[in-house]
Design a protein around this motif. Structure first.
Motif, PDB file in Angstrom:
ATOM      1  N   VAL A 135     -11.395   8.165  34.122  1.00  0.00           N
ATOM      2  CA  VAL A 135     -12.147   7.613  32.996  1.00  0.00           C
ATOM      3  C   VAL A 135     -11.299   7.658  31.724  1.00  0.00           C
ATOM      4  CG1 VAL A 135     -14.205   7.876  31.555  1.00  0.00           C
ATOM      5  CG2 VAL A 135     -14.331   8.326  34.028  1.00  0.00           C
ATOM      6  N   LEU A 136     -10.543   8.731  31.569  1.00  0.00           N
ATOM      7  CA  LEU A 136      -9.748   8.926  30.355  1.00  0.00           C
ATOM      8  C   LEU A 136      -8.675   7.848  30.185  1.00  0.00           C
ATOM      9  CD1 LEU A 136      -8.788  10.547  27.894  1.00  0.00           C
ATOM     10  CD2 LEU A 136      -7.451  11.977  29.467  1.00  0.00           C
ATOM     11  N   MET A 137      -7.954   7.541  31.252  1.00  0.00           N
ATOM     12  CA  MET A 137      -6.821   6.620  31.127  1.00  0.00           C
ATOM     13  C   MET A 137      -7.247   5.217  30.686  1.00  0.00           C
ATOM     14  SD  MET A 137      -4.395   8.599  31.432  1.00  0.00           S
ATOM     15  CE  MET A 137      -3.100   7.374  31.274  1.00  0.00           C
ATOM     16  N   PRO A 138      -8.325   4.633  31.221  1.00  0.00           N
ATOM     17  CA  PRO A 138      -8.762   3.322  30.697  1.00  0.00           C
ATOM     18  C   PRO A 138      -9.150   3.370  29.224  1.00  0.00           C
ATOM     19  CG  PRO A 138      -9.725   3.713  32.852  1.00  0.00           C
ATOM     20  CD  PRO A 138      -9.081   4.999  32.437  1.00  0.00           C
ATOM     21  N   VAL A 139      -9.707   4.523  28.787  1.00  0.00           N
ATOM     22  CA  VAL A 139     -10.057   4.658  27.372  1.00  0.00           C
ATOM     23  C   VAL A 139      -8.794   4.650  26.513  1.00  0.00           C
ATOM     24  CG1 VAL A 139     -11.063   6.185  25.635  1.00  0.00           C
ATOM     25  CG2 VAL A 139     -12.190   5.883  27.851  1.00  0.00           C
ATOM     26  N   LEU A 140      -7.771   5.385  26.944  1.00  0.00           N
ATOM     27  CA  LEU A 140      -6.516   5.432  26.189  1.00  0.00           C
ATOM     28  C   LEU A 140      -5.828   4.066  26.163  1.00  0.00           C
ATOM     29  CD1 LEU A 140      -5.004   8.853  27.362  1.00  0.00           C
ATOM     30  CD2 LEU A 140      -6.382   8.367  25.343  1.00  0.00           C
ATOM     31  N   GLU A 141      -5.959   3.318  27.249  1.00  0.00           N
ATOM     32  CA  GLU A 141      -5.329   1.997  27.322  1.00  0.00           C
ATOM     33  C   GLU A 141      -5.936   1.014  26.333  1.00  0.00           C
ATOM     34  OE1 GLU A 141      -5.711   0.874  31.368  1.00  0.00           O
ATOM     35  OE2 GLU A 141      -4.043   2.120  32.072  1.00  0.00           O
ATOM     36  N   GLN A 142      -7.192   1.249  25.926  1.00  0.00           N
ATOM     37  CA  GLN A 142      -7.850   0.359  24.971  1.00  0.00           C
ATOM     38  C   GLN A 142      -7.498   0.698  23.517  1.00  0.00           C
ATOM     39  OE1 GLN A 142      -9.587  -2.366  25.938  1.00  0.00           O
ATOM     40  NE2 GLN A 142      -8.922  -1.728  27.984  1.00  0.00           N
ATOM     41  N   MET A 143      -6.833   1.803  23.317  1.00  0.00           N
ATOM     42  CA  MET A 143      -6.462   2.206  21.967  1.00  0.00           C
ATOM     43  C   MET A 143      -5.289   1.369  21.454  1.00  0.00           C
ATOM     44  SD  MET A 143      -6.595   6.383  21.934  1.00  0.00           S
ATOM     45  CE  MET A 143      -8.142   7.275  21.953  1.00  0.00           C
ATOM     46  N   GLU A 144      -5.215   1.204  20.134  1.00  0.00           N
ATOM     47  CA  GLU A 144      -4.067   0.561  19.523  1.00  0.00           C
ATOM     48  C   GLU A 144      -2.878   1.525  19.527  1.00  0.00           C
ATOM     49  OE1 GLU A 144      -5.052  -0.755  15.642  1.00  0.00           O
ATOM     50  OE2 GLU A 144      -6.522  -2.245  16.318  1.00  0.00           O
ATOM     51  N   PHE A 145      -1.705   0.966  19.306  1.00  0.00           N
ATOM     52  CA  PHE A 145      -0.498   1.787  19.303  1.00  0.00           C
ATOM     53  C   PHE A 145      -0.610   2.941  18.312  1.00  0.00           C
ATOM     54  CE2 PHE A 145       3.248  -0.705  21.244  1.00  0.00           C
ATOM     55  CZ  PHE A 145       2.465  -1.069  22.318  1.00  0.00           C
ATOM     56  N   LYS A 146      -1.074   2.643  17.107  1.00  0.00           N
ATOM     57  CA  LYS A 146      -1.154   3.672  16.076  1.00  0.00           C
ATOM     58  C   LYS A 146      -2.124   4.779  16.475  1.00  0.00           C
ATOM     59  CE  LYS A 146      -2.110   0.475  13.056  1.00  0.00           C
ATOM     60  NZ  LYS A 146      -2.480  -0.186  11.767  1.00  0.00           N
ATOM     61  N   GLU A 147      -3.215   4.411  17.127  1.00  0.00           N
ATOM     62  CA  GLU A 147      -4.191   5.406  17.563  1.00  0.00           C
ATOM     63  C   GLU A 147      -3.603   6.305  18.655  1.00  0.00           C
ATOM     64  OE1 GLU A 147      -7.288   2.782  18.756  1.00  0.00           O
ATOM     65  OE2 GLU A 147      -8.299   2.831  16.816  1.00  0.00           O
TER      66      GLU A 147
END
Length: 260
Positions: A14-26
Motif C-alpha cells: 500500500v505504501l509504495m503506490p502512495v509514494l509513487e503518487q507524490m511529486e519529486f519535491k514531496e
C-alpha cells in the motif's frame, strides 16, 4: 480533532503506490526525515542525471537535474539550505531548509539527497563566496566533482586588504579539501597575494582556467607562472601575458627544459 496518517506504518504493497503518487519535491522532503523513510523513497528509483552545488555566505544551493521524469513535467529541483534559524522565502525556490533546534545542520542534507536520487558525483561545485560556517566536514565526504568553479561574485572590492587575504586563505583550505576528488578548477577571481595563485598553479590538475574578474584584472601572467604550472590544460581569458615571456616559454618547452 484529526490525527496524522502513520504513513510508514502502511503495508509495503500500500505504501509504495502512495509514494509513487507524490511529486519529486514531496519525495525528497520525506526522504530526509529518517533513514527508514529514505530507504522506501530510494526504492522509487528517482535517478538524477547530475547535481550542482553552490556555496555562499549563508547557504548551500543544491540543484538536481532529472532526465527521466516518468510523467512529471518537472526537470530540475532546487534545494536551498540555510545555516540560520530564519526560514527564507522566495517564489522561485522549490525547497528550502533552515537550521532549527533539534534538526540536523542543513549541510547534512546534501549526502542523503544524493543517496536517494542515486547520484554518485557532483557536476559542478561553485564557490560563490567563502561560507561563514565550517563546510569542510561536508566537502571531505563529497564523491567525485567534475569541476570546481570559483565565481566572480566575491565582493572583495568592499573588503580591506587584510580581510581579502583571510578570505583567500579560507578558499585555499576549501580547495585543498576537494582537490582529491576534483582535478578541474575554473577561476574568475584575482588573487591579492600572488603566492596563493602560485600554490594553485603548482597543483596537479587536469584543467585550470583563469578568467578576468569584472572589477579587477589579473596581474601580468609571468614566465615564472608558466614554468611552475602543472595543469595538463591551462586556459587564460583576458589575462595580460607578455609576448616576450611567451616566446621564451615555448623555446624552453621545445628544448624540454620545463614541465612537458
Amino acid at each position: 480533532m484529526t490525527t496524522g496518517l502513520p504513513l510508514l506504518r502502511l503495508p509495503y504493497l500500500v505504501l509504495m503506490p502512495v509514494l509513487e503518487q507524490m511529486e519529486f519535491k514531496e519525495r525528497i522532503s520525506l526522504s530526509i526525515l529518517s533513514k527508514r523513510a529514505r530507504m522506501f523513497v530510494k526504492l522509487l528509483k528517482m535517478e538524477c542525471e547530475h547535481i550542482n552545488l553552490k556555496l555562499e555566505h549563508d547557504r548551500i544551493e543544491m540543484k538536481l537535474f532529472f532526465d527521466n521524469c516518468r510523467g512529471f513535467e518537472i526537470r530540475t529541483v532546487k534545494v536551498f539550505m540555510y545555516i540560520d534559524k530564519y526560514q527564507r522565502h522566495n517564489y522561485h525556490y522549490d525547497m528550502s531548509f533552515s537550521c532549527c533546534p533539534g534538526r540536523l545542520p542543513p549541510m547534512d542534507y546534501v549526502l542523503p539527497i544524493m543517496d536517494v536520487t542515486h547520484c554518485k558525483s557532483i557536476k559542478q561545485l561553485t564557490i560563490a563566496e567563502v561560507p561563514q560556517w565550517d563546510t569542510l566536514p561536508l566537502l571531505a565526504k563529497l564523491p567525485k566533482i567534475d569541476e570546481v568553479i570559483v565565481s566572480s561574485g566575491w565582493r572583495f572590492y568592499t573588503l580591506s586588504y587584510e580581510d581579502s587575504l583571510e578570505k583567500e586563505k579560507q578558499l585555499l583550505v576549501i580547495l585543498r579539501t576537494v582537490l582529491p576528488v576534483s582535478s578541474a578548477v575554473n577561476f574568475s577571481h584575482r588573487f591579492q597575494n600572488p603566492n596563493h595563485l602560485q600554490e594553485i598553479l603548482k597543483w596537479n590538475l587536469d584543467s585550470l582556467v583563469l578568467k578576468q574578474h569584472p572589477y579587477k584584472r589579473f596581474k601580468t601572467f609571468s614566465l615564472n607562472d608558466l614554468l611552475v604550472t602543472n595543469a595538463n590544460a591551462l586556459e587564460l581569458h583576458d589575462v595580460t601575458l607578455n609576448v616576450k615571456d611567451l616566446n621564451r616559454f615555448f623555446k624552453l618547452w621545445m628544448k624540454k627544459m620545463c614541465n612537458p
